[in-house]
Scaffold this motif. Structure first.
Motif, PDB file in Angstrom:
ATOM      1  N   GLY A  37      89.955  74.487 -27.528  1.00  0.00           N
ATOM      2  CA  GLY A  37      89.543  74.546 -26.307  1.00  0.00           C
ATOM      3  C   GLY A  37      88.325  73.417 -25.393  1.00  0.00           C
ATOM      4  O   GLY A  37      88.522  72.698 -25.187  1.00  0.00           O
ATOM      5  N   PRO A  38      87.174  73.230 -26.547  1.00  0.00           N
ATOM      6  CA  PRO A  38      86.798  74.287 -27.923  1.00  0.00           C
ATOM      7  C   PRO A  38      86.635  75.798 -26.933  1.00  0.00           C
ATOM      8  O   PRO A  38      86.232  75.996 -25.898  1.00  0.00           O
ATOM      9  CB  PRO A  38      85.414  74.088 -28.653  1.00  0.00           C
ATOM     10  CG  PRO A  38      84.983  72.640 -27.389  1.00  0.00           C
ATOM     11  CD  PRO A  38      85.973  72.991 -26.484  1.00  0.00           C
ATOM     12  N   HIS A  39      86.305  76.873 -27.630  1.00  0.00           N
ATOM     13  CA  HIS A  39      86.085  78.122 -27.602  1.00  0.00           C
ATOM     14  C   HIS A  39      87.096  78.996 -26.276  1.00  0.00           C
ATOM     15  O   HIS A  39      87.251  80.316 -26.978  1.00  0.00           O
ATOM     16  CB  HIS A  39      84.739  78.432 -27.043  1.00  0.00           C
ATOM     17  CG  HIS A  39      83.567  78.046 -27.503  1.00  0.00           C
ATOM     18  ND1 HIS A  39      82.180  77.776 -27.765  1.00  0.00           N
ATOM     19  CD2 HIS A  39      84.084  77.762 -29.540  1.00  0.00           C
ATOM     20  CE1 HIS A  39      81.648  77.836 -28.317  1.00  0.00           C
ATOM     21  NE2 HIS A  39      82.627  77.130 -29.584  1.00  0.00           N
ATOM     22  N   THR A  40      87.662  78.143 -25.661  1.00  0.00           N
ATOM     23  CA  THR A  40      88.847  79.071 -24.285  1.00  0.00           C
ATOM     24  C   THR A  40      89.662  80.117 -25.124  1.00  0.00           C
ATOM     25  O   THR A  40      90.760  81.141 -25.185  1.00  0.00           O
ATOM     26  CB  THR A  40      89.476  77.829 -23.442  1.00  0.00           C
ATOM     27  OG1 THR A  40      89.901  77.093 -24.020  1.00  0.00           O
ATOM     28  CG2 THR A  40      87.893  77.422 -22.044  1.00  0.00           C
ATOM     29  N   ASN A  41      90.070  79.355 -26.674  1.00  0.00           N
ATOM     30  CA  ASN A  41      91.660  80.207 -27.087  1.00  0.00           C
ATOM     31  C   ASN A  41      91.198  80.884 -27.641  1.00  0.00           C
ATOM     32  O   ASN A  41      92.205  82.757 -27.909  1.00  0.00           O
ATOM     33  CB  ASN A  41      92.280  78.725 -28.354  1.00  0.00           C
ATOM     34  CG  ASN A  41      93.553  79.365 -28.307  1.00  0.00           C
ATOM     35  OD1 ASN A  41      93.918  80.140 -29.575  1.00  0.00           O
ATOM     36  ND2 ASN A  41      94.458  78.839 -27.345  1.00  0.00           N
ATOM     37  N   GLU A  42      89.860  81.712 -28.373  1.00  0.00           N
ATOM     38  CA  GLU A  42      89.158  82.691 -28.437  1.00  0.00           C
ATOM     39  C   GLU A  42      88.848  84.271 -28.176  1.00  0.00           C
ATOM     40  O   GLU A  42      89.803  84.775 -27.824  1.00  0.00           O
ATOM     41  CB  GLU A  42      88.166  82.492 -29.353  1.00  0.00           C
ATOM     42  CG  GLU A  42      88.308  81.820 -31.154  1.00  0.00           C
ATOM     43  CD  GLU A  42      86.835  81.574 -31.587  1.00  0.00           C
ATOM     44  OE1 GLU A  42      87.051  81.503 -33.230  1.00  0.00           O
ATOM     45  OE2 GLU A  42      85.594  81.447 -31.340  1.00  0.00           O
ATOM     46  N   GLU A  43      88.331  83.514 -26.600  1.00  0.00           N
ATOM     47  CA  GLU A  43      87.878  84.391 -25.355  1.00  0.00           C
ATOM     48  C   GLU A  43      89.535  84.979 -24.984  1.00  0.00           C
ATOM     49  O   GLU A  43      89.623  85.702 -24.453  1.00  0.00           O
ATOM     50  CB  GLU A  43      87.723  83.499 -24.380  1.00  0.00           C
ATOM     51  CG  GLU A  43      86.126  83.067 -24.602  1.00  0.00           C
ATOM     52  CD  GLU A  43      85.999  81.464 -23.732  1.00  0.00           C
ATOM     53  OE1 GLU A  43      85.976  81.519 -22.023  1.00  0.00           O
ATOM     54  OE2 GLU A  43      84.640  81.856 -23.961  1.00  0.00           O
ATOM     55  N   PHE A  44      90.971  83.337 -24.822  1.00  0.00           N
ATOM     56  CA  PHE A  44      92.039  84.189 -23.828  1.00  0.00           C
ATOM     57  C   PHE A  44      92.701  85.114 -24.854  1.00  0.00           C
ATOM     58  O   PHE A  44      93.455  86.382 -24.730  1.00  0.00           O
ATOM     59  CB  PHE A  44      92.910  83.238 -24.438  1.00  0.00           C
ATOM     60  CG  PHE A  44      94.303  83.145 -23.778  1.00  0.00           C
ATOM     61  CD1 PHE A  44      94.979  83.270 -22.453  1.00  0.00           C
ATOM     62  CD2 PHE A  44      95.150  83.776 -24.732  1.00  0.00           C
ATOM     63  CE1 PHE A  44      96.345  84.191 -22.072  1.00  0.00           C
ATOM     64  CE2 PHE A  44      96.211  83.496 -24.834  1.00  0.00           C
ATOM     65  CZ  PHE A  44      97.094  83.878 -23.534  1.00  0.00           C
ATOM     66  N   VAL A  45      92.662  84.989 -26.518  1.00  0.00           N
ATOM     67  CA  VAL A  45      93.191  85.902 -27.487  1.00  0.00           C
ATOM     68  C   VAL A  45      92.708  87.493 -26.996  1.00  0.00           C
ATOM     69  O   VAL A  45      92.559  88.313 -27.323  1.00  0.00           O
ATOM     70  CB  VAL A  45      93.060  85.660 -28.817  1.00  0.00           C
ATOM     71  CG1 VAL A  45      93.300  86.433 -30.029  1.00  0.00           C
ATOM     72  CG2 VAL A  45      93.658  84.222 -28.912  1.00  0.00           C
ATOM     73  N   GLY A  46      90.939  86.809 -27.311  1.00  0.00           N
ATOM     74  CA  GLY A  46      90.560  88.627 -26.567  1.00  0.00           C
ATOM     75  C   GLY A  46      90.921  89.150 -25.461  1.00  0.00           C
ATOM     76  O   GLY A  46      90.776  90.100 -26.076  1.00  0.00           O
TER      77      GLY A  46
END
Length: 310
Positions: A37-46
């Protein structure tokens, strides 16, 4: 990764449909990283796991440095203090109090691997992380890491187009030590699906546009191998991508494939590959068509290649 990062424009609605369909089909391992993303993929998985955290195994990664402002620095950072600070943001974005599996994403040559793994071991002791792993590490580094704290997984690229782990000692080492092997890009970043015929088929900002093996002359050579795989797949009544995934799965019960996709149709195709059975003759034929070294061009640009097998 591809749902939010690296492979052209994202379609959030289709990505969510795809992720939810994966859970319906019994897919339980979701792989992400703060770097995506950074970070956007973890937010998506969340968002995907909200309300069903106990139904899934969530893995994330640390080590490809992201600045406090949320930008990719291009550096590898395996310092213990960076690992400790980074996991807090990862847990917050995922909306969870623990990670099932936390990988060191790349090896920092300026930090002893014992120090980086020691920091991950502290997270296990604290209950923040259940299991730890390492990505793109050499056989010697895997041994050193495992001596500090048992590794549950080693994640490295592995497919019919990328067979390095068979010759550099990595696959042999993880089997000797009893570590699971997670094969990322088991479809060769789409090369082994047979759907990519030129760079023109890729979106403007698709990462593969700068990957050597997708450059026109290299791609043309690689497609001669894919065309032979196409013929084998047709004879078996499966897609070329399913054949490629079935080959990875046939390498052993300790080998897990994590194909990525952004669309429901391709997800369902990939999941169905688990039902494809390859005979000894099939496997021998595939070894002849796509042996180690048959792919032309590196799998990453030069700068990224330098971070592999450390």
């Amino acid at each position: 990764m591809g749902m939010t990062f690296a492979y052209g424009p994202a379609d959030d609605a289709e990505a969510l449909r795809t992720a939810h369909r994966a859970l319906e089909l019994g897919v339980t391992l979701l792989d992400t990283a703060d770097f995506y993303g950074p970070h956007t993929n973890e937010e998506f998985v969340g968002r995907v796991i909200a309300g069903r955290r106990d139904d899934v195994v969530v893995s994330s990664k640390v080590g490809n440095e992201v600045s406090p402002e949320g930008t990719i620095t291009g550096k590898i950072n395996g310092r213990p203090e960076y690992i400790r600070a980074t996991v807090e943001g990862t847990l917050r974005r995922l909306g969870t109090d623990r990670l099932d599996l936390y990988y060191l994403h790349r090896i920092d040559p300026d930090v002893p691997i014992e120090d980086s793994i020691g920091a991950l071991a502290e997270l296990v002791a604290a209950g923040t992380v259940r299991h730890i792993g390492i990505c793109e590490a050499s056989a010697a580094t895997i041994r050193r890491a495992h001596a500090v704290h048992p590794l549950s997984a080693v994640q490295t690229e592995y497919s019919l187009s990328t067979r390095d782990v068979e010759v550099n000692g990595v696959l042999e080492t993880v089997r000797e030590l009893g570590i699971g092997f997670v094969a990322y890009s088991p479809l060769g970043r789409g090369l082994l699906t047979g759907r990519i015929r030129s760079l023109d088929t890729l979106a403007e900002h698709d990462f593969r546009r700068i990957v050597p093996r997708f450059q026109e002359e290299n791609l043309a050579a690689n497609l001669t191998v894919v065309e032979r795989l196409d013929a084998v797949a047709a004879d078996k009544g499966v897609t070329t991508g399913q054949l490629a995934l079935a080959w990875v799965l046939a390498q052993g019960e300790d080998v897990i494939a994590i194909p990525g996709t952004k669309r429901v149709a391709y997800l369902e195709e990939n999941v169905a590959a688990s039902d494809v059975r390859l005979s000894a003759d099939d496997l021998a034929a595939l070894d002849q068509i796509a042996p180690y070294g048959s792919t032309v061009g590196d799998r990453y640009p030069a700068g990224s290649m330098a971070t592999l097998n450390r």
